[in-house]
Design an enzyme around this catalytic site. Structure first.
Site, PDB file in Angstrom:
ATOM      1  N   HIS A 118       0.826  -1.218   0.000  1.00  0.00           N
ATOM      2  CA  HIS A 118       0.000   0.000   0.000  1.00  0.00           C
ATOM      3  C   HIS A 118       0.855   1.260   0.000  1.00  0.00           C
ATOM      4  O   HIS A 118       0.448   2.298   0.511  1.00  0.00           O
ATOM      5  CB  HIS A 118      -0.968  -0.011   1.189  1.00  0.00           C
ATOM      6  N   CYS A 128       3.508  18.212 -10.427  1.00  0.00           N
ATOM      7  CA  CYS A 128       4.636  17.951 -11.334  1.00  0.00           C
ATOM      8  C   CYS A 128       5.276  16.587 -11.071  1.00  0.00           C
ATOM      9  O   CYS A 128       6.164  16.173 -11.803  1.00  0.00           O
ATOM     10  CB  CYS A 128       5.680  19.060 -11.220  1.00  0.00           C
ATOM     11  N   CYS A 153       5.999  24.389  -7.115  1.00  0.00           N
ATOM     12  CA  CYS A 153       5.234  24.603  -8.358  1.00  0.00           C
ATOM     13  C   CYS A 153       3.798  25.021  -8.047  1.00  0.00           C
ATOM     14  O   CYS A 153       3.033  25.351  -8.953  1.00  0.00           O
ATOM     15  CB  CYS A 153       5.258  23.349  -9.241  1.00  0.00           C
ATOM     16  N   ASN A 216      -3.850 -14.148  14.211  1.00  0.00           N
ATOM     17  CA  ASN A 216      -4.728 -12.995  14.378  1.00  0.00           C
ATOM     18  C   ASN A 216      -5.473 -13.134  15.707  1.00  0.00           C
ATOM     19  O   ASN A 216      -5.683 -14.249  16.183  1.00  0.00           O
ATOM     20  CB  ASN A 216      -5.736 -12.918  13.219  1.00  0.00           C
TER      21      ASN A 216
HETATM   22  N1  APR Z   1      -1.768  -9.639  16.988  1.00  0.00           N
HETATM   23  C1  APR Z   1      -2.422 -10.249  15.976  1.00  0.00           C
HETATM   24  N2  APR Z   1      -3.481  -9.683  15.348  1.00  0.00           N
HETATM   25  C2  APR Z   1      -3.866  -8.473  15.747  1.00  0.00           C
HETATM   26  C3  APR Z   1      -3.227  -7.784  16.822  1.00  0.00           C
HETATM   27  C4  APR Z   1      -2.127  -8.430  17.456  1.00  0.00           C
HETATM   28  N3  APR Z   1      -1.435  -7.858  18.464  1.00  0.00           N
HETATM   29  N4  APR Z   1      -3.854  -6.592  16.981  1.00  0.00           N
HETATM   30  C5  APR Z   1      -4.836  -6.534  16.082  1.00  0.00           C
HETATM   31  N5  APR Z   1      -4.858  -7.667  15.329  1.00  0.00           N
HETATM   32  C6  APR Z   1      -5.732  -7.994  14.193  1.00  0.00           C
HETATM   33  C7  APR Z   1      -7.154  -7.526  14.343  1.00  0.00           C
HETATM   34  O1  APR Z   1      -7.926  -8.518  14.996  1.00  0.00           O
HETATM   35  C8  APR Z   1      -7.563  -7.358  12.874  1.00  0.00           C
HETATM   36  O2  APR Z   1      -8.109  -8.554  12.331  1.00  0.00           O
HETATM   37  O3  APR Z   1      -5.213  -7.333  13.065  1.00  0.00           O
HETATM   38  C9  APR Z   1      -6.251  -7.072  12.153  1.00  0.00           C
HETATM   39  C10 APR Z   1      -6.139  -5.643  11.669  1.00  0.00           C
HETATM   40  O4  APR Z   1      -7.067  -5.426  10.663  1.00  0.00           O
HETATM   41  P1  APR Z   1      -7.327  -3.977  10.024  1.00  0.00           P
HETATM   42  O5  APR Z   1      -7.450  -2.957  11.116  1.00  0.00           O
HETATM   43  O6  APR Z   1      -8.445  -4.094   9.079  1.00  0.00           O
HETATM   44  O7  APR Z   1      -5.943  -3.658   9.269  1.00  0.00           O
HETATM   45  P2  APR Z   1      -5.437  -4.243   7.869  1.00  0.00           P
HETATM   46  O8  APR Z   1      -5.970  -5.600   7.617  1.00  0.00           O
HETATM   47  O9  APR Z   1      -3.971  -4.046   7.845  1.00  0.00           O
HETATM   48  O10 APR Z   1      -6.096  -3.240   6.855  1.00  0.00           O
HETATM   49  C11 APR Z   1      -5.790  -3.382   5.488  1.00  0.00           C
HETATM   50  O11 APR Z   1      -7.007  -1.426   4.903  1.00  0.00           O
HETATM   51  O12 APR Z   1      -7.556   0.503   5.866  1.00  0.00           O
HETATM   52  C12 APR Z   1      -6.815  -0.030   4.843  1.00  0.00           C
HETATM   53  O13 APR Z   1      -4.878   0.636   3.742  1.00  0.00           O
HETATM   54  C13 APR Z   1      -5.345   0.261   5.009  1.00  0.00           C
HETATM   55  O14 APR Z   1      -3.480  -1.253   4.831  1.00  0.00           O
HETATM   56  C14 APR Z   1      -4.762  -1.063   5.400  1.00  0.00           C
HETATM   57  C15 APR Z   1      -5.747  -2.054   4.806  1.00  0.00           C
END
Ligand code: APR
Length: 251
Positions: A118, A128, A153, A216
């Site tokens: 990303h 520019c 610019c 997760n």
């Molecule tokens: N260990 C493991 N998992 C975790 C922890 C942890 N300490 N803390 C949070 N999580 C999990 C949450 O349960 C959730 O499922 O990480 C996940 C984070 O999900 P999102 O907040 O949706 O983040 P992400 O998946 O990176 O989002 C993807 O979406 O908003 C856009 O561009 C942004 O790159 C981002 C993309």
């Protein structure tokens, strides 16, 4: 933790792995994720701040979000999860890291092949296209208060992050597909797998027969087809996996 041993067995039997990370990997570094309670999207509604249209029509508003993000990124350090992923690369188990994060923490932890899916916080001029080395403290303070920084610019400066409605940088897309195809397993850490096309990478891995191992706090769409889905904190589970891998490899 028996499940960490199972993960280590899969990783050692199917090396090298690519690692796909999301915001959850950086939570223990003090960066809130996006979609959990208290996440970044609770304060900054994505449609208002983080789409291609929002930036085009109201760059001042988008910059209030970017400035908050930059303030956060300035002070953070890699945590146990980043360090464990770097250790796995050192042990020859991990080949590449594809990250949806823009915080640079995998590189800071020592991973050498990090693909920023990303984009990243590098600055450029929308008009520019010139690369911009950095913002002055005055520009950053003005951005916090709602005035987008401008290039010499006259056009607005933006970070090279991928906003909603924008394409994945072609080079990142190409390298991440190549990494998954050249790997024999995929370790997915801390992503809710809600955002495409990143969420398609685990599917691609599974289709080519590479086991997908997920870490997760909660269940995600990946959990259904993952070979192993571990509920836990990345900063606790990953060091255990490293310990088990070391034991198996005798290192
Ligand atoms: N260990 C493991 N998992 C975790 C922890 C942890 N300490 N803390 C949070 N999580 C999990 C949450 O349960 C959730 O499922 O990480 C996940 C984070 O999900 P999102 O907040 O949706 O983040 P992400 O998946 O990176 O989002 C993807 O979406 O908003 C856009 O561009 C942004 O790159 C981002 C993309």
């Amino acid at each position: 933790m028996a499940i960490a041993r199972e993960a280590a067995e899969l990783l050692v039997a199917h090396k090298p792995a690519t690692v796909l990370t999301g915001a959850g990997v950086s939570v223990d570094s003090g960066v809130p994720d996006f979609r959990s309670p208290g996440g970044i999207w609770e304060e900054f509604e994505p449609d208002e701040y983080a789409t291609a249209e929002a930036l085009a029509f109201d760059p001042d508003k988008s910059w209030a979000f970017f400035a908050a993000l930059f303030d956060l990124l300035r002070t953070i350090r890699p945590n146990e999860a980043h360090r464990a992923i770097a250790d796995l690369e050192g042990l020859g188990v991990v080949r590449s890291v594809v990250t949806q994060n823009i915080d640079g923490l995998h590189q800071a932890a020592g991973n050498r092949d990090v693909i920023e899916y990303h984009g990243g916080p590098a600055l450029l001029c929308i008009g520019c296209g010139a690369a911009v080395a950095g913002l002055t403290p005055t520009q950053l303070e003005a951005a916090r208060l709602g005035t987008a920084p401008r290039h010499s610019c006259g056009a607005v400066i933006r970070p090279a992050v991928v906003l909603f409605g924008e394409e994945i940088p072609p080079e990142a897309m190409r390298r991440s597909l190549e990494a998954v195809q050249a790997s024999h397993s995929l370790l997915v850490v801390g992503t809710s797998a809600q955002v495409w096309p990143a969420a398609g990478l685990p599917q691609l891995a599974a289709q080519q027969g590479s086991p997908v191992i997920e870490i997760n706090l909660e269940e995600t769409p990946i959990s259904r087809y993952a070979a192993l889905s571990i509920r836990g904190r990345a900063g606790e589970v990953l060091p255990e996996i490293v310990w088990q891998v070391r034991r198996m490899l005798g290192r």
